[in-house]
Scaffold this active site. Structure first.
Site, mmCIF file in Angstrom:
data_model
loop_
_atom_site.group_PDB
_atom_site.id
_atom_site.type_symbol
_atom_site.label_atom_id
_atom_site.label_comp_id
_atom_site.label_asym_id
_atom_site.label_seq_id
_atom_site.Cartn_x
_atom_site.Cartn_y
_atom_site.Cartn_z
ATOM 1 N N ASP A 159 0.821 -1.219 0.000
ATOM 2 C CA ASP A 159 0.000 0.000 0.000
ATOM 3 C C ASP A 159 0.850 1.262 0.000
ATOM 4 O O ASP A 159 0.665 2.158 0.837
ATOM 5 C CB ASP A 159 -0.934 0.012 1.221
ATOM 6 C CG ASP A 159 -1.757 -1.251 1.355
ATOM 7 O OD1 ASP A 159 -2.194 -1.782 0.328
ATOM 8 O OD2 ASP A 159 -1.941 -1.722 2.495
ATOM 9 N N GLU A 172 -11.542 1.150 -3.701
ATOM 10 C CA GLU A 172 -10.863 1.572 -2.472
ATOM 11 C C GLU A 172 -9.562 2.275 -2.835
ATOM 12 O O GLU A 172 -9.259 2.505 -4.008
ATOM 13 C CB GLU A 172 -10.585 0.355 -1.583
ATOM 14 C CG GLU A 172 -9.745 -0.719 -2.249
ATOM 15 C CD GLU A 172 -9.662 -2.013 -1.458
ATOM 16 O OE1 GLU A 172 -10.340 -2.147 -0.432
ATOM 17 O OE2 GLU A 172 -8.897 -2.908 -1.882
#
Length: 572
Positions: A34, A210
């Site tokens: 991420d 997302e």
């Protein structure tokens, strides 16, 4: 004429090659998912990247580079248990710190992230706690603030400063409950929500929209998100609008970045961030895994880099991600000065001399118990924990902690070893050893453990054994001994060296031997990388000391800790 044209093509090709930079992915190998990266010209033209840490502590590592190739760990944002006590209460390995976003504004670094309690119901209002950390000195872990909390019942929160300096947060609700990207105005200094939450885009129709980030360029607001879930359907999609509230027009050729449906060694590509360098060239970072022929990727989700062409008024065009890359020219530069750690792909060796300190690369699963680790004349002192690495249920924090300290695996092929003073092991099930550890339900351990010499239930006659245990839910939960062999008589009463080798990309070999006699090391068992291919984290290599649920604390000492990174495999 033909010769003149050919010569011109050759000259142009040489010119282009001379002004491109070649580099290798991943730029942050191992457990660095991420990613969020920025370029800060005011700080000597330095790039900074943050990544997720889940239940690992210290958490939220910050790496810095001057040339996008030599990345140094400079600090950990989450470095004091008092910053976030609730981390120690989070259950399940998929809980903890998710998807930080790093930004810089007017001399201050802001790190916005979410602690997720993934065992709570998807629609629980207390499932997500959103946080804002800040500092003016990212090279010093202690300078990172305690978090400012703000209310948003979702995750993957990312800040964006509009032209009028109003800060907006984009984020997403649990997609199983209400898929889509949300936007809300906040006060970045207090966390106060200043207005209603607005749904601005629902993605292209794939699952799990997302990981949103907003960018302002050429009169447009560009919204980049992830879709498809963080598996083999992962991808990056984009939309844009002239108004921050929308409507957002989908990119005509989404996804803009993905490796799904390909035979690339780099899979699960997605969750990207964009940043601009000093020359006005654009780059993207994203997460990816290096997937072996059997589907395994024990190193977990890593950070990869791709150059981006983003012409005025147009959509950005992303380079395909692979191991060997060519991108915009960036001058080679020395390693970043300052900071607390080492290059991300450094090898490491220590005897833990008195007065030395553990670097920021060392990690624990949740918070360490104060006093269970220390430097001594004999090396790194460990006090055993009652709990072993699985613990009581494989998902919860242990009230008395787990004695385990490790570093990330950052090479495909490696040798890791550590030497233990085993003289204190006297009681049944007392154990020391090494582990390749993903989480409480996914790890392979090689230990020296005291076990009964006979089958009699009440036998007090104990013998030291080498034991390999594999705990994994892939494909089914296993806790049986994978290998058990008595310690050779000639090794008794001596320090013992344990070793984990990754000699190929699918298996680990676990060996042991008398200290100082490398040639006599014996392979005790193997760990299958597929058993560590699960969830959100990546492999840690470390040492442990436990009584396996029994009373009888003991102390042991670790020396000659050595991690040799041998090779990065970047293609299949």
């Amino acid at each position: 004429m033909f010769l003149r044209s050919a010569l011109l093509v050759s000259i142009l090709a040489s010119f282009c090659l001379g002004h491109n930079t070649t580099y290798q992915n991943p730029i942050l190998p191992g457990f660095h998912p991420d990613p969020s990266c920025i370029f800060v010209p005011e700080l000597d033209g330095t790039f900074f990247c943050a990544s997720s840490s889940f239940l690992v502590f210290p958490g939220i590592p910050i790496h810095a580079s001057k040339d996008l190739q030599k990345w140094k760990l400079i600090s950990n944002v989450l470095n004091r248990p008092t910053q976030l006590p609730s981390l120690n209460a989070a259950k399940r390995a998929t809980s903890g710190i998710w998807a930080p976003t790093l930004r810089y504004r007017n001399g201050t670094f802001y790190l916005v992230t979410t602690i997720v309690f993934d065992d709570y119901p998807k629609n629980a209002t207390n499932r997500f706690d959103n946080l804002i950390f800040s500092t003016t000195d990212p090279f010093d872990s202690k300078s990172w603030s305690d978090p400012v909390h703000f209310t948003f019942p979702g995750y993957d929160t990312s800040p964006f400063w509009d032209d009028n300096d109003q800060v907006y947060i984009t984020g997403t609700y649990a997609w199983e409950v209400s898929p889509g990207i949300q936007k809300l105005p906040i006060d970045i200094s207090t966390g106060a929500v200043l207005g209603p939450t607005l749904n601005i885009w629902n993605g292209t129709g794939d699952s799990a929209p997302e990981g949103p980030h907003l960018y302002r360029k050429d009169g447009y607001y560009y919204l980049m998100i992830a879709e498809g879930g963080t598996g083999n359907g992962h991808m990056v999609t984009m939309s844009r609008s002239k108004n921050i509230d929308g409507p957002y027009e989908s990119h005509p050729h989404n996804p803009v970045l993905t490796n799904k449906g390909t035979s690339s060694y780099f899979q699960n590509l997605g969750h990207a961030d964009l940043f601009e360098d000093e020359e006005g060239n654009w780059w993207a970072v994203a997460l990816s895994v290096r997937q072996g022929p059997d589907g395994s990727y024990p190193m977990g989700r890593e950070t990869v880099l791709a150059s981006v062409t983003w012409d005025e008024g147009e959509w950005p065009v992303f380079s395909n991600v692979s191991g060997k890359m060519s991108g915009w020219h960036v001058d080679p530069a020395p390693v970043v000065r300052g900071g607390e750690g080492s290059l991300v792909d450094s090898s490491y060796h220590s005897n833990f001399e008195v007065g030395s300190k553990l670097g920021p690369e060392f990690a624990h699963w949740r918070f360490p118990v104060e006093g269970n680790y220390g430097m001594s004349k004999k090396g790194l002192q460990l006090k055993s924990s009652i709990a072993n690495l699985t613990g009581m249920d494989g998902r919860s924090a242990e009230k008395l902690g787990q004695t385990f300290i490790a570093r990330r695996q950052t090479h495909s092929l490696l040798n890791f070893r550590a030497t233990f003073d085993v003289s204190a092991l006297q009681e049944k099930e007392q154990e020391v050893g090494v582990s390749v550890f993903l989480d409480q339900l996914h790890h392979y351990d090689l230990g020296l453990v005291m076990l009964s010499s006979s089958s009699a239930v009440n036998s007090t006659d104990l013998t030291p054994y080498f034991r390999v245990r594999g705990i994994t839910t892939v494909p089914a939960f296993t806790s049986t001994d994978l290998a058990l062999t008595a310690v050779p008589t000639a090794w008794l009463g001596k320090s013992v060296t344990f070793e984990i080798k990754a000699e190929n990309i699918t298996h680990y070999a676990l060996s042991a031997g008398a200290a100082g006699k490398q040639a006599e090391m014996k392979t005790i068992g193997y760990g299958n990388g597929l058993g560590l291919t699960w969830g959100f984290t990546g492999a840690l290599l470390g040492v442990y000391a436990t009584t396996n649920g029994r009373a009888g604390e003991f102390e042991t000492y670790v020396s000659d800790w050595k991690y040799d990174g041998l090779k990065q495999v970047v293609s299949n």
